[in-house]
Design a protein around this motif. Structure first.
Motif, PDB file in Angstrom:
ATOM      1  N   LYS A 178       9.726  19.756  46.322  1.00 48.36           N
ATOM      2  CA  LYS A 178       9.113  20.755  45.445  1.00 48.36           C
ATOM      3  C   LYS A 178       7.627  20.536  45.228  1.00 48.36           C
ATOM      4  CE  LYS A 178      13.388  21.724  42.905  1.00 48.36           C
ATOM      5  NZ  LYS A 178      14.057  21.743  41.570  1.00 48.36           N
ATOM      6  N   ASP A 179       7.195  19.282  45.104  1.00 47.49           N
ATOM      7  CA  ASP A 179       5.802  19.016  44.760  1.00 47.49           C
ATOM      8  C   ASP A 179       5.476  17.574  45.118  1.00 47.49           C
ATOM      9  OD1 ASP A 179       3.228  19.370  43.785  1.00 47.49           O
ATOM     10  OD2 ASP A 179       3.881  20.218  41.872  1.00 47.49           O
ATOM     11  N   MET A 180       4.225  17.176  44.869  1.00 48.16           N
ATOM     12  CA  MET A 180       3.814  15.804  45.116  1.00 48.16           C
ATOM     13  C   MET A 180       4.339  14.879  44.017  1.00 48.16           C
ATOM     14  SD  MET A 180      -0.096  16.219  46.518  1.00 48.16           S
ATOM     15  CE  MET A 180      -0.239  14.437  46.743  1.00 48.16           C
ATOM     16  N   PHE A 181       4.467  13.609  44.366  1.00 49.09           N
ATOM     17  CA  PHE A 181       4.924  12.612  43.394  1.00 49.09           C
ATOM     18  C   PHE A 181       3.868  12.341  42.326  1.00 49.09           C
ATOM     19  CE2 PHE A 181       7.354  10.901  47.205  1.00 49.09           C
ATOM     20  CZ  PHE A 181       8.561  11.434  46.801  1.00 49.09           C
ATOM     21  N   MET A 182       2.628  12.627  42.654  1.00 46.81           N
ATOM     22  CA  MET A 182       1.500  12.332  41.766  1.00 46.81           C
ATOM     23  C   MET A 182       0.522  13.497  41.817  1.00 46.81           C
ATOM     24  SD  MET A 182      -0.116   9.664  44.478  1.00 46.81           S
ATOM     25  CE  MET A 182       1.560   9.295  45.026  1.00 46.81           C
ATOM     26  N   ALA A 183      -0.405  13.530  40.867  1.00 47.36           N
ATOM     27  CA  ALA A 183      -1.443  14.558  40.886  1.00 47.36           C
ATOM     28  C   ALA A 183      -2.318  14.368  42.129  1.00 47.36           C
ATOM     29  CB  ALA A 183      -2.299  14.468  39.627  1.00 47.36           C
ATOM     30  N   PRO A 184      -2.736  15.450  42.774  1.00 50.29           N
ATOM     31  CA  PRO A 184      -3.607  15.315  43.943  1.00 50.29           C
ATOM     32  C   PRO A 184      -4.843  14.463  43.675  1.00 50.29           C
ATOM     33  CG  PRO A 184      -2.816  17.566  43.780  1.00 50.29           C
ATOM     34  CD  PRO A 184      -2.365  16.870  42.534  1.00 50.29           C
ATOM     35  N   GLU A 185      -5.414  14.566  42.468  1.00 50.22           N
ATOM     36  CA  GLU A 185      -6.604  13.774  42.163  1.00 50.22           C
ATOM     37  C   GLU A 185      -6.294  12.281  42.144  1.00 50.22           C
ATOM     38  OE1 GLU A 185      -9.802  14.439  42.124  1.00 50.22           O
ATOM     39  OE2 GLU A 185      -9.160  16.421  42.826  1.00 50.22           O
ATOM     40  N   THR A 186      -5.110  11.933  41.671  1.00 51.60           N
ATOM     41  CA  THR A 186      -4.701  10.523  41.708  1.00 51.60           C
ATOM     42  C   THR A 186      -4.581  10.060  43.146  1.00 51.60           C
ATOM     43  OG1 THR A 186      -3.526  10.741  39.606  1.00 51.60           O
ATOM     44  CG2 THR A 186      -2.906   8.888  41.022  1.00 51.60           C
TER      45      THR A 186
END
Length: 322
Positions: A178-186
């Motif tokens: 569904k999504d990344m495990f972490m924020a893209p900025e992280t």
């Protein structure tokens, strides 16, 4: 007709291949078993970092042994996780055995290595503690990723010296379905600079770097391109195949794209399997920039894939396979 090697070289040169590349036909490959980053034998075994793994017959693979993390505190990881002695390995002997049947004149060659810098962290720590560490101890996380990246560069240099592959694949999953495990900025702050070090280490040796990412990565696709990643698999459907191909298809070679969750389901019908395989090929194959890669535990699905490969090859390429 061009050899698979010649045909793939067109792809790597940014041109459209004469026929659709197919990974298991056009590459001679190896996944060196002596590289003990994940023991996969029965029972409980340790990798060469010291992490315990337990084989799970239901999934036919080993996972980190529950409640036995090697690293219990990211700020103390240097005291808890040793690196292996790569000098102690019989590189010449293993590489000679693994490549003895390779046809380098007619095919491209590929080596696959598991466990990149993020996967190494969540192999030696509990997953939820990894996520918390990214927020609470970013400096320690960066130090961990940097050290693992240095180890990977050393490992990859030895692989390139002895195996001399055209392509090197490293696994590092950054998302689920569904999504990344972490924020893209992280990811950009902590992982991206160290992943770039790994990518540069491979491509500066004249070898193509292919990144394996099982799940969602669309939010960082441009970043992957910016740090020099040549190609990526498995291209999960959560990344929106049509949009991914339209926006990035001329910059990033896409490999695979088939949904094993849908195809290998015990309830999947022949029509559903064919629709899934055909839909993936129709989204990703046109115009080049694509390598078909498929394997299923379902024999019917494998047969359908052969039929759909032929259809896509004849439909989207100028000189399909005979």
């Amino acid at each position: 007709m061009l050899t698979p090697r010649e045909n793939l070289q067109l792809l790597f040169d940014g041109k459209k291949p004469q026929y659709m590349p197919i990974a298991n036909l056009d590459f001679d490959s190896a996944f060196p078993a002596f590289i003990n980053e994940r023991p996969n034998g029965p029972g409980v075994n340790k990798d060469w970092f010291g992490q315990s793994w337990t084989y799970e017959p239901g999934v036919k693979a080993a996972n980190p042994t529950p409640n036995c993390p090697l690293v219990t505190d990211i700020t103390k990881w240097r005291d808890q996780m040793p690196f292996p002695d790569l000098d102690a390995l019989d590189w010449e002997g293993f590489s000679k055995e693994d490549t003895k049947n390779w046809n380098r004149e007619e095919k491209m060659t590929k080596i696959t290595i598991g466990f990149g810098i993020w996967e190494r962290m969540f192999s030696v720590m509990k997953f939820e503690e990894c996520l918390m560490a990214l927020l609470e101890e970013p400096e320690a996380c960066y130090d961990f990723f940097s050290a693992v990246a240095d180890y990977k560069v050393d490992l990859h240099n030895r692989i390139i010296d002895y195996y001399k592959p055209d392509v090197l694949v490293m696994h590092d999953d950054y998302g689920n379905s569904k999504d990344m495990f972490m924020a893209p900025e992280t990811w950009r702050k902590l992982i991206m600079p160290n992943l770039k070090k790994v990518v540069d280490g491979v491509q500066d040796r004249g070898v193509k770097y292919e990144h394996h990412n099982c799940g969602y990565f669309y939010k960082i696709a441009q970043d992957m391109i910016d740090i020099g990643i040549t190609m990526t698999n498995n291209v999960h459907y959560s990344n929106n195949h049509e949009q991914l191909k339209r926006v990035y298809g001329d910059k990033l070679i896409l490999v695979g794209g088939f949904s094993s969750q849908r195809i290998d389901s015990i309830t999947a019908t022949e029509d559903e399997i064919r629709s899934e395989i055909r839909g993936t090929l129709d989204a990703l194959a046109p115009g080049g920039g694509y390598i078909a890669s498929f394997h299923s535990t379902n024999p019917l699905a494998n047969q359908i894939a052969v039929e759909e490969y032929k259809r896509a090859d004849e439909l989207y390429y100028d000189s399909p396979r005979k």
